[in-house]
Design an enzyme around this catalytic site. Sequence first.
Site, PDB file in Angstrom:
ATOM      1  N   ARG A 312      35.047  42.466  39.230  1.00 60.18           N
ATOM      2  CA  ARG A 312      35.738  41.391  38.507  1.00 60.18           C
ATOM      3  C   ARG A 312      34.810  40.513  37.661  1.00 60.18           C
ATOM      4  O   ARG A 312      35.126  40.213  36.516  1.00 60.18           O
ATOM      5  CB  ARG A 312      36.568  40.528  39.467  1.00 60.18           C
ATOM      6  CG  ARG A 312      37.626  41.341  40.252  1.00 60.18           C
ATOM      7  CD  ARG A 312      38.620  40.470  41.001  1.00 60.18           C
ATOM      8  NE  ARG A 312      39.498  39.789  40.089  1.00 60.18           N
ATOM      9  CZ  ARG A 312      39.377  38.538  39.736  1.00 60.18           C
ATOM     10  NH1 ARG A 312      38.432  37.785  40.269  1.00 60.18           N
ATOM     11  NH2 ARG A 312      40.193  38.002  38.870  1.00 60.18           N
ATOM     12  N   CYS A 342      22.049  49.595  37.404  1.00 65.31           N
ATOM     13  CA  CYS A 342      21.253  49.529  36.175  1.00 65.31           C
ATOM     14  C   CYS A 342      22.083  49.165  34.960  1.00 65.31           C
ATOM     15  O   CYS A 342      22.292  49.982  34.054  1.00 65.31           O
ATOM     16  CB  CYS A 342      20.551  50.863  35.968  1.00 65.31           C
ATOM     17  SG  CYS A 342      19.541  51.272  37.390  1.00 65.31           S
ATOM     18  N   GLU A 343      22.621  47.972  34.957  1.00 63.88           N
ATOM     19  CA  GLU A 343      23.391  47.433  33.830  1.00 63.88           C
ATOM     20  C   GLU A 343      23.192  45.929  33.841  1.00 63.88           C
ATOM     21  O   GLU A 343      23.274  45.299  34.902  1.00 63.88           O
ATOM     22  CB  GLU A 343      24.904  47.667  34.026  1.00 63.88           C
ATOM     23  CG  GLU A 343      25.312  49.085  34.241  1.00 63.88           C
ATOM     24  CD  GLU A 343      26.194  49.623  33.121  1.00 63.88           C
ATOM     25  OE1 GLU A 343      26.508  48.881  32.167  1.00 63.88           O
ATOM     26  OE2 GLU A 343      26.540  50.796  33.220  1.00 63.88           O
TER      27      GLU A 343
HETATM   28  N1  LLP Z   1      53.644  43.883  39.528  1.00 63.15           N
HETATM   29  C1  LLP Z   1      53.127  44.598  38.508  1.00 63.15           C
HETATM   30  C2  LLP Z   1      54.001  45.501  37.768  1.00 63.15           C
HETATM   31  C3  LLP Z   1      51.773  44.462  38.174  1.00 63.15           C
HETATM   32  O1  LLP Z   1      51.270  45.154  37.164  1.00 63.15           O
HETATM   33  C4  LLP Z   1      50.951  43.575  38.917  1.00 63.15           C
HETATM   34  C5  LLP Z   1      49.538  43.416  38.597  1.00 63.15           C
HETATM   35  C6  LLP Z   1      51.540  42.885  39.991  1.00 63.15           C
HETATM   36  C7  LLP Z   1      52.885  43.054  40.258  1.00 63.15           C
HETATM   37  C8  LLP Z   1      50.770  41.949  40.880  1.00 63.15           C
HETATM   38  O2  LLP Z   1      50.224  40.884  40.210  1.00 63.15           O
HETATM   39  P1  LLP Z   1      49.471  39.730  41.056  1.00 63.15           P
HETATM   40  O3  LLP Z   1      50.503  39.042  41.890  1.00 63.15           O
HETATM   41  O4  LLP Z   1      48.421  40.374  41.876  1.00 63.15           O
HETATM   42  O5  LLP Z   1      48.898  38.860  39.994  1.00 63.15           O
HETATM   43  N2  LLP Z   1      42.556  43.480  38.079  1.00 63.15           N
HETATM   44  C9  LLP Z   1      43.000  42.177  37.665  1.00 63.15           C
HETATM   45  C10 LLP Z   1      44.465  41.965  37.917  1.00 63.15           C
HETATM   46  C11 LLP Z   1      45.333  43.040  37.319  1.00 63.15           C
HETATM   47  C12 LLP Z   1      46.786  42.869  37.660  1.00 63.15           C
HETATM   48  C13 LLP Z   1      47.577  44.041  37.257  1.00 63.15           C
HETATM   49  N3  LLP Z   1      48.972  44.007  37.599  1.00 63.15           N
HETATM   50  C14 LLP Z   1      42.120  41.145  38.351  1.00 63.15           C
HETATM   51  O6  LLP Z   1      41.246  41.502  39.132  1.00 63.15           O
HETATM   52  O7  LLP Z   1      42.263  39.954  38.098  1.00 63.15           O
END
Ligand code: LLP
Length: 411
Positions: A312, A342-343
């Site tokens: 992240r 290594c980045e």
């Molecule tokens: N529903 C759908 C269709 C989604 O695409 C997502 C997250 C969620 C629910 C859940 O969202 P949350 O409640 O966790 O915000 N990798 C990124 C976050 C990507 C979220 C993708 N979709 C990070 O580490 O911040």
Amino acid sequence: MHDFHYQGGHLCCEGVPLERIAEEVGTPCYVYSRSALEKQFRRFGAAFAAKPHLTCFAVKANSNLSILRFLSRLGSGFDVVSGGELYRVLKAGADPGKVVFSGVGKSPQEILEAMEAGILLFNAESPQELDLLESLARGKRRVARVSLRVNPDVDPKTHPYTATGLRQHKFGIPAEEAPALARKLRSSRWLRLVCVGCHIGSQITELGPFVDAVSKIKKLWLQVRDEGSPLRFLDVGGGLGITYGNEHPPELEEYASAVLGEIGDLDCTLLLEPGRVIVGNAGVLLTRVLYTKSNREKLFSVVDAAMNDLIRPSLYNSFHQIWPESKGSRPLRVMDVVGPVCESGDFFARDRRLPQFRPGELVALLSAGAYGFVFASNYNSRPRAAEVLVHRDRYRVIRRRETYGDLIRPE
Ligand code: LLP
């Protein structure tokens, strides 16, 4: 809202000192608190108690089988976005009737697997996907329930990579196309339109975007229902943010009452897809300082976790608090905390004022329970970390550390 605190100067998860876990399991290691998970899940459900609802935990946030099994026992449903996630939730003993399948690129094979399992519904994201769903359902002679995932064109005011509900994003069906699609679905023998929904993004820290999105979806829901579609559900997606540093996201209860207020007495069951807000603050990444070094400009603490373990910061420049395992007072120094990969993008903190770390000491990267391990890779041929679940004064390894053998097994 987490269960990581100092006891006698040492950082503990519930009743277990992190030092003990590091000694017995090694580092880097993800550590989750079962009580934090349970509290947050129950609190989420209680906040929506005024309306029939189903919480479908977004599996992408944390897909460890033990976590899924635990949430399933608490009554959770699941939002999956791949055949692999579906496989995991079924292995975890989830009720397929509580599973929704989202995502813009479901393959025919994945759709068939989900039909076979008998999931609750497909969140359809395009007319072509609906055509494919229909032909596969016809082939199986089995009616499939679908939801129109609408793009409400709302700015969630979050990181550009985690915003999904604007017109320019690949997600969802344009709102203006939804009524025509619903009309077409009414004459389908194999698809039943039971839901309209949206998901506008992630790590959202204001109520406004949720309220705007729900208000748009509700109008559409009423129109489509009044025109004759047998709608039963309204899906508001996930996206509620958590505190990593000094964000002030709405409390769960504020979020729920804003959503419920907007939904009013609409005769529907709400589907909710929270991910981060359930697990984010229930986990840390425990790592050991290997070296400290400085050049004329900077001080670096090199730890044994890297961007392959928690991406992240590298990907979104996101902030995770870093706490030493051993509290004691010592001078603060401005430093970068970096990993062995290594980045130059392999960092956990840049120019941050932190206690002067000593080689060999343990530190914890906080708020790592969501989008942490699930994002891990084997870059630089680094075996992926272990995961541990703490319950009161005991812990269990819920995923063993990978071995060198694991690295080459599929080759
Ligand atoms: N529903 C759908 C269709 C989604 O695409 C997502 C997250 C969620 C629910 C859940 O969202 P949350 O409640 O966790 O915000 N990798 C990124 C976050 C990507 C979220 C993708 N979709 C990070 O580490 O911040």
